[in-house]
Scaffold this motif. Structure first.
Motif, mmCIF file in Angstrom:
data_model
loop_
_atom_site.group_PDB
_atom_site.id
_atom_site.type_symbol
_atom_site.label_atom_id
_atom_site.label_comp_id
_atom_site.label_asym_id
_atom_site.label_seq_id
_atom_site.Cartn_x
_atom_site.Cartn_y
_atom_site.Cartn_z
ATOM 1 N N UNK A 224 0.845 -1.187 0.000
ATOM 2 C CA UNK A 224 0.000 0.000 0.000
ATOM 3 C C UNK A 224 0.886 1.244 0.000
ATOM 4 N N UNK A 225 0.704 2.087 -0.999
ATOM 5 C CA UNK A 225 1.527 3.283 -1.157
ATOM 6 C C UNK A 225 0.677 4.538 -0.973
ATOM 7 N N UNK A 226 1.242 5.513 -0.270
ATOM 8 C CA UNK A 226 0.635 6.844 -0.156
ATOM 9 C C UNK A 226 1.641 7.864 -0.681
ATOM 10 N N UNK A 227 1.249 8.634 -1.682
ATOM 11 C CA UNK A 227 2.080 9.703 -2.227
ATOM 12 C C UNK A 227 1.412 11.039 -1.890
ATOM 13 N N UNK A 228 2.087 11.872 -1.112
ATOM 14 C CA UNK A 228 1.538 13.172 -0.716
ATOM 15 C C UNK A 228 2.020 14.219 -1.731
ATOM 16 N N UNK A 229 1.157 14.558 -2.672
ATOM 17 C CA UNK A 229 1.553 15.351 -3.838
ATOM 18 C C UNK A 229 2.065 16.743 -3.481
ATOM 19 N N UNK A 230 1.465 17.397 -2.504
ATOM 20 C CA UNK A 230 1.865 18.763 -2.175
ATOM 21 C C UNK A 230 3.297 18.847 -1.669
ATOM 22 N N UNK A 231 3.755 17.806 -0.982
ATOM 23 C CA UNK A 231 5.117 17.820 -0.443
ATOM 24 C C UNK A 231 6.175 17.799 -1.547
ATOM 25 N N UNK A 232 5.809 17.289 -2.719
ATOM 26 C CA UNK A 232 6.781 17.237 -3.812
ATOM 27 C C UNK A 232 7.126 18.627 -4.327
ATOM 28 N N UNK A 233 6.269 19.601 -4.062
ATOM 29 C CA UNK A 233 6.547 20.959 -4.527
ATOM 30 C C UNK A 233 7.497 21.704 -3.597
ATOM 31 N N UNK A 234 7.948 21.050 -2.539
ATOM 32 C CA UNK A 234 8.899 21.666 -1.613
ATOM 33 C C UNK A 234 10.345 21.337 -1.957
ATOM 34 N N UNK A 235 10.553 20.566 -3.013
ATOM 35 C CA UNK A 235 11.919 20.206 -3.393
ATOM 36 C C UNK A 235 12.340 21.006 -4.619
ATOM 37 N N UNK A 236 13.620 20.984 -4.931
ATOM 38 C CA UNK A 236 14.159 21.766 -6.044
ATOM 39 C C UNK A 236 13.528 21.345 -7.367
ATOM 40 N N UNK A 237 13.342 22.319 -8.258
ATOM 41 C CA UNK A 237 12.712 22.032 -9.540
ATOM 42 C C UNK A 237 13.549 21.064 -10.367
ATOM 43 N N UNK A 238 14.861 21.157 -10.260
ATOM 44 C CA UNK A 238 15.718 20.246 -11.028
ATOM 45 C C UNK A 238 15.443 18.797 -10.662
ATOM 46 N N UNK A 239 15.257 18.540 -9.367
ATOM 47 C CA UNK A 239 14.939 17.191 -8.919
ATOM 48 C C UNK A 239 13.545 16.781 -9.385
ATOM 49 N N UNK A 240 12.611 17.722 -9.382
ATOM 50 C CA UNK A 240 11.275 17.434 -9.894
ATOM 51 C C UNK A 240 11.335 17.039 -11.365
ATOM 52 N N UNK A 241 12.106 17.797 -12.145
ATOM 53 C CA UNK A 241 12.210 17.536 -13.585
ATOM 54 C C UNK A 241 12.857 16.188 -13.864
#
Length: 408
Positions: A224-241
């Motif tokens: 069972x996986x939970x991904x909290x989408x809003x927290x991903x916007x707290x990291x650097x954009x380069x890592x997001x990309x």
């Protein structure tokens, strides 16, 4: 899966439509469930790319098929938690929805797709309350269930366990060996923070023996996986990309990264799909209603929380000091009744019982209903003047919201 692992031929989309779409603003929020489903249910390649990206090569999916598995609803007369023994009740195809107790009857998280050639002509009303259910072919066949939650609805752990048990139970045809039960992966995409740890965004639960910390035979049976989408916007954009590209897209499809010549083609296609959906009137009406429902719930909840004491606010709608609790519960319930929410939703967010909600409805619909009678029936400790003040304020705010809608 890093951005470099995307197919090189997908780096450029060679058509004029793609170039034009770079200039347009996507007005459909892909995190609203009907938009998310419409984006993925008819695009197997995109779904595979999404799953491989979020699992970051932990699971490699080469192919998948959308699976049609019908889940039979639990009836009130047959529910394990009900000890009612009604000899006159019958299990028939004509059983009404009112006799159903289990959420599986509503198919909240399961989308039954009959074949690979799903056509958008199908009425969107049929899928708006459903999720995506598919069989993903990996090294070992697994069943993958995806659900996206825009608002915090509560009981996510039990909810996920409830649906996983239903999927496992109905995945095994009668007369087949237990050894044929497939592994099940539950994916919960949350547009809110379920856990307090702000440094952890992906939570993965599995069955293990407590002392050895090993599966001891339960390995991979249920994840069972939970991904909290809003927290991903707290990291650097380069890592997001480079690493969390799909979560980046779901949170911000209009970011410049998704609107330039170097944008991977699969995200250009995703943007074009969302732009196309905006022009589909059947879809768009359902989408607007869905979005309104989401924000109305949030507004009602926030208005209720605002009048509570600090301790009550910290613990949610139905926690806190007695008076703050009553203030919040009453205001949330009145707001949601005026906005015509269903009783089960009002009960969930206000904490009031169905019986008390019906008493409150009767009061709002009957001009001659006395406030002292309402206070007595609801067993409220706050004074009558405060009760009347809360209700009148809710009515004023409701009229203001309706006036804004009419002007819009």
């Amino acid at each position: 899966m890093s951005g470099n692992s995307l197919n090189k031929e997908e780096k450029i989309l060679n058509n004029e439509k793609g170039i034009e779409s770079e200039k347009l603003i996507v007005k459909i929020n892909p995190k609203v469930d009907v938009a998310f489903k419409s984006l993925f249910i008819n695009n197997k390649k995109m779904m595979i790319n999404f799953l491989n990206n979020i699992f970051d090569s932990e699971i490699i999916i080469d192919d998948l098929e959308y699976k049609n598995i019908e889940i039979v609803p639990v009836l009130a007369t047959n529910a394990i938690i009900n000890n009612t023994d009604d000899e006159n009740s019958e299990d028939s195809e004509n059983t009404t929805n009112e006799t159903k107790i289990g959420k599986l009857g509503r198919m909240d998280t399961l989308l039954a797709i009959k074949n690979k050639n799903f056509k958008r002509k199908r009425k969107f009303e049929e899928i708006q309350n459903q999720g995506i259910f598919m069989t993903a072919k990996t090294n070992h066949n697994k069943l993958v269930n995806i659900e996206i939650q825009f608002n915090k609805t509560g009981h996510m752990f039990k909810r996920s366990l409830y649906y996983s048990s239903g999927i496992i139970f109905h995945s095994l045809p009668q007369g087949r060996s237990y050894g044929e039960i497939p592994d099940v992966i539950m994916i919960n995409l949350l547009n809110y923070n379920l856990f307090k740890d702000m440094n952890k965004r992906h939570w993965h639960f599995e069955l293990k023996e407590r002392e050895t910390n090993k599966g001891e035979g339960f390995e991979d049976l249920l994840n069972i996986h939970f991904f909290e989408l809003q927290k991903y916007m707290n990291i650097d954009q380069e890592e997001l990309e480079n690493k969390f590209t799909w979560f980046f897209f779901l949170n911000d499809p209009n970011n410049e990264y998704f609107r330039n010549k170097e944008t991977p083609a699969i995200f250009k296609k995703a943007r074009e799909k969302l732009l196309t959906l905006k022009g589909d009137n059947n879809f768009y009406q359902i989408y607007l209603q869905r979005e309104k429902d989401y924000y109305d719930v949030v507004a009602a909840r926030e208005e209720g929380e605002a009048v509570g004491e600090a301790r009550g606010e910290a613990k949610g709608l139905i926690k806190g000091e007695a008076r703050g609790e009553e203030n919040k519960a009453l205001e949330v319930a009145v707001n949601m009744i005026l906005d015509k929410f269903k009783e089960d939703i009002i009960e969930q967010y206000s904490g009031l019982s169905e019986a008390k909600i019906n008493i409150l409805k009767e009061f709002l619909n009957e001009p001659n209903y006395q406030i002292d009678v309402l206070k007595s029936k609801l067993n409220l400790k706050i004074d009558e003047k405060r009760i009347l003040e809360i209700i009148e304020n809710c009515k004023v705010k409701y009229e203001e919201r309706e006036m804004k809608k009419r002007k819009a």
